[in-house]
Design a protein around this motif. Structure first.
Motif, PDB file in Angstrom:
ATOM      1  N   PRO A  42       0.831  -1.198   0.000  1.00  0.00           N
ATOM      2  CA  PRO A  42       0.000   0.000   0.000  1.00  0.00           C
ATOM      3  C   PRO A  42       0.867   1.250   0.000  1.00  0.00           C
ATOM      4  N   ALA A  43       0.409   2.308  -0.636  1.00  0.00           N
ATOM      5  CA  ALA A  43       1.166   3.556  -0.727  1.00  0.00           C
ATOM      6  C   ALA A  43       0.840   4.456   0.458  1.00  0.00           C
ATOM      7  N   VAL A  44       1.870   5.004   1.072  1.00  0.00           N
ATOM      8  CA  VAL A  44       1.657   5.935   2.169  1.00  0.00           C
ATOM      9  C   VAL A  44       1.143   7.260   1.607  1.00  0.00           C
ATOM     10  N   ARG A  45       0.276   7.913   2.342  1.00  0.00           N
ATOM     11  CA  ARG A  45      -0.332   9.174   1.913  1.00  0.00           C
ATOM     12  C   ARG A  45       0.129  10.304   2.828  1.00  0.00           C
ATOM     13  N   THR A  46      -0.004  11.543   2.364  1.00  0.00           N
ATOM     14  CA  THR A  46       0.282  12.699   3.214  1.00  0.00           C
ATOM     15  C   THR A  46      -0.978  13.241   3.880  1.00  0.00           C
ATOM     16  N   SER A  47      -2.142  12.917   3.311  1.00  0.00           N
ATOM     17  CA  SER A  47      -3.410  13.356   3.891  1.00  0.00           C
ATOM     18  C   SER A  47      -4.520  12.438   3.409  1.00  0.00           C
ATOM     19  N   LEU A  48      -5.648  12.474   4.086  1.00  0.00           N
ATOM     20  CA  LEU A  48      -6.795  11.647   3.749  1.00  0.00           C
ATOM     21  C   LEU A  48      -8.034  12.522   3.600  1.00  0.00           C
ATOM     22  N   GLY A  49      -8.945  12.120   2.713  1.00  0.00           N
ATOM     23  CA  GLY A  49     -10.206  12.815   2.589  1.00  0.00           C
ATOM     24  C   GLY A  49     -11.101  12.536   3.785  1.00  0.00           C
ATOM     25  N   GLY A 158      -4.397  15.073   8.232  1.00  0.00           N
ATOM     26  CA  GLY A 158      -3.281  15.581   7.456  1.00  0.00           C
ATOM     27  C   GLY A 158      -3.440  16.982   6.915  1.00  0.00           C
ATOM     28  N   ASP A 159      -4.578  17.633   7.166  1.00  0.00           N
ATOM     29  CA  ASP A 159      -4.736  19.019   6.731  1.00  0.00           C
ATOM     30  C   ASP A 159      -3.837  19.911   7.578  1.00  0.00           C
ATOM     31  N   ILE A 160      -3.356  20.994   6.975  1.00  0.00           N
ATOM     32  CA  ILE A 160      -2.306  21.769   7.635  1.00  0.00           C
ATOM     33  C   ILE A 160      -2.460  23.254   7.390  1.00  0.00           C
ATOM     34  N   THR A 161      -1.969  24.036   8.337  1.00  0.00           N
ATOM     35  CA  THR A 161      -1.833  25.484   8.170  1.00  0.00           C
ATOM     36  C   THR A 161      -0.416  25.864   8.589  1.00  0.00           C
ATOM     37  N   ALA A 162       0.055  26.997   8.090  1.00  0.00           N
ATOM     38  CA  ALA A 162       1.411  27.444   8.430  1.00  0.00           C
ATOM     39  C   ALA A 162       1.549  27.693   9.927  1.00  0.00           C
ATOM     40  N   GLN A 163       0.530  28.284  10.532  1.00  0.00           N
ATOM     41  CA  GLN A 163       0.606  28.588  11.957  1.00  0.00           C
ATOM     42  C   GLN A 163       0.686  27.314  12.789  1.00  0.00           C
ATOM     43  N   ARG A 164      -0.089  26.324  12.423  1.00  0.00           N
ATOM     44  CA  ARG A 164      -0.050  25.073  13.172  1.00  0.00           C
ATOM     45  C   ARG A 164       1.321  24.410  13.047  1.00  0.00           C
ATOM     46  N   LEU A 165       1.876  24.434  11.857  1.00  0.00           N
ATOM     47  CA  LEU A 165       3.189  23.841  11.649  1.00  0.00           C
ATOM     48  C   LEU A 165       4.259  24.601  12.435  1.00  0.00           C
ATOM     49  N   ALA A 166       4.165  25.926  12.434  1.00  0.00           N
ATOM     50  CA  ALA A 166       5.125  26.742  13.177  1.00  0.00           C
ATOM     51  C   ALA A 166       5.035  26.463  14.674  1.00  0.00           C
ATOM     52  N   ASP A 167       3.832  26.350  15.187  1.00  0.00           N
ATOM     53  CA  ASP A 167       3.652  26.057  16.614  1.00  0.00           C
ATOM     54  C   ASP A 167       4.262  24.703  16.962  1.00  0.00           C
ATOM     55  N   ALA A 168       4.124  23.737  16.070  1.00  0.00           N
ATOM     56  CA  ALA A 168       4.672  22.409  16.323  1.00  0.00           C
ATOM     57  C   ALA A 168       6.198  22.436  16.352  1.00  0.00           C
ATOM     58  N   ILE A 169       6.809  23.218  15.474  1.00  0.00           N
ATOM     59  CA  ILE A 169       8.271  23.342  15.470  1.00  0.00           C
ATOM     60  C   ILE A 169       8.747  23.935  16.789  1.00  0.00           C
ATOM     61  N   ARG A 170       8.059  24.954  17.266  1.00  0.00           N
ATOM     62  CA  ARG A 170       8.420  25.563  18.548  1.00  0.00           C
ATOM     63  C   ARG A 170       8.257  24.567  19.694  1.00  0.00           C
TER      64      ARG A 170
END
Length: 399
Positions: A42-49, A158-170
């Motif tokens: 099976p192929a890994v996905r980055t997001s799901l519907g 798997g849906d994403i926003t820049a702010q959420r990603l930035a918060d996770a990095i911090r």
């Protein structure tokens, strides 16, 4: 349902067999149809519907060493470092605490210990999965003794926003991660993601991210969107930006073309673990290449704990195999002797001209010598005159 891709199982024993590996591995990335000696993964996905089921355990396994590990010389590098004592944050869809090869080494923030999509778990396996039981081959990570810090940078699907990603990095930086793997590349969010990377850098964490998305989005008409000139956080200062290549040494023709990569690593037709069970998945993209680089970074940080994040990044890039961009070489990164300062040539020390000697000691010596000579002359004269004077009774001599 997940898409299935074919992986042929062959173990090359001779040079002739090795030459056939390219054709075999092209099947792994969809360039050839499956045959009787193939395994469907099976192929890994980055997001799901919203209507798609979560990723489940794969029923198929690959029993030979994946081409990516062979290409990287993983076995040789593992004799020098397994990443022990390091923590790698996986900022992605989560990391399943039930995943094969990661048991007991996953620390999750919030609900990041589950992974509906499976991408974060797959990437974590490329970074740190331990060899599977008694099997000598199969997927494994470059740093199988490193710890994984799971930080969800997306929502559950798997849906994403820049702010959420930035918060996770911090968050990852605050938790003390030495390496922060980011599994996504965004066309927006320059300000917040650059700030988050700068924050992590101040805490001496090395951020590793894909240069571009694994696949480009499509517009409403179904046309593929033209790639941006840069993506974030990969374009932020201090990030180790990674692109991918396949078993034939090239990137797939449909992959986003973006310049500016610091490193390239295996990322197409890559085999790895799933979120549950002992079966395997297959995936492609720069995000998976970045996972390999994050694993190598953990190896370097474990072997050279005195190095800063910037010095680890420099070691990985300068010891890489020379190409455009340079290709990851974990063993070289662990053994290379690099110049002390990048891009500089030591300059010779300036010549020191001694000061002119003082003439005073010389003059004093001449005076002393002259005086001594005069005294000697007087003594000699006295020795000649006095005896003669006595003999003559000190009378004046006759003419």
């Amino acid at each position: 349902m997940c898409a299935m891709r074919a992986v042929r199982i062959h173990r090359p024993q001779t040079a002739a067999a090795a030459s056939a590996v390219v054709a075999v591995l092209l099947a792994a990335v969809g360039a050839a149809p499956a045959t009787a000696d193939s395994v469907e993964l099976p192929a890994v996905r980055t997001s799901l519907g919203s209507d798609e089921s979560c990723a489940t355990a794969s029923a198929q396994r690959v029993e030979t060493e994946p081409w990516a590990l062979t290409s990287l010389g993983a076995r040789r590098a593992l004799t020098l470092s397994e990443g022990a004592g390091t923590t790698v944050a996986v900022v992605d869809t989560g990391v399943s605490e039930k995943a094969s090869g990661l048991s007991g080494r996953v620390t999750a923030i919030g609900d990041a210990g589950s992974d509906c999509v499976g991408h974060g778990t797959f990437a974590a396996g490329l970074i740190a999965a331990a060899p599977d039981g008694d099997r000598a081959a199969g997927p494994a990570g470059l740093a199988p003794r490193a710890r994984i810090l799971a930080v969800r940078g997306t929502d559950e699907r798997g849906d994403i926003t820049a702010q959420r990603l930035a918060d996770a990095i911090r968050q990852a930086a605050d938790e003390g991660a030495e390496v922060i793997y980011v599994g996504r590349a965004l066309a927006d969010g320059k300000a917040v993601l650059s700030a988050a990377v700068a924050y992590a850098s101040k805490k001496d964490a090395l951020v590793v991210a894909p240069l571009a998305p694994d696949a480009l989005a499509k517009d409403r008409s179904g046309q593929v969107v033209k790639p941006e000139p840069w993506y974030w956080p990969a374009a932020a200062p201090g990030v180790l930006a990674v692109t991918d290549f396949g078993p034939d040494g090239k990137r797939p023709g449909n992959a986003p073309v973006v310049s500016g990569a610091d490193l390239a690593a295996p990322g197409d037709g890559v085999v790895g673990i799933g979120p549950a069970g002992e079966g395997h998945y297959i995936g492609s993209g720069a995000s998976l290449a970045a996972a390999h680089v994050a694993g190598a970074a953990a190896q370097v940080r474990a072997r050279y704990p005195e190095l800063s994040a910037a010095e680890v990044s420099r070691r990985l890039t300068e010891a890489a195999y020379p190409a455009a961009p340079p290709r990851l070489d974990p063993y070289a990164a662990l053994t290379a002797v690099l110049p002390e300062t990048s891009g500089t040539v030591p300059s010779p020390e300036a010549a020191v001209v001694p000061r002119a000697a003082s003439v005073e000691p010389r003059n004093r010596a001449l005076v002393v010598a002259a005086g001594s000579a005069g005294l000697v002359a007087l003594v000699v004269a006295a020795a000649l005159v006095i005896p003669r004077g006595r003999a003559r009774g000190w009378r004046a001599g006759e003419n």
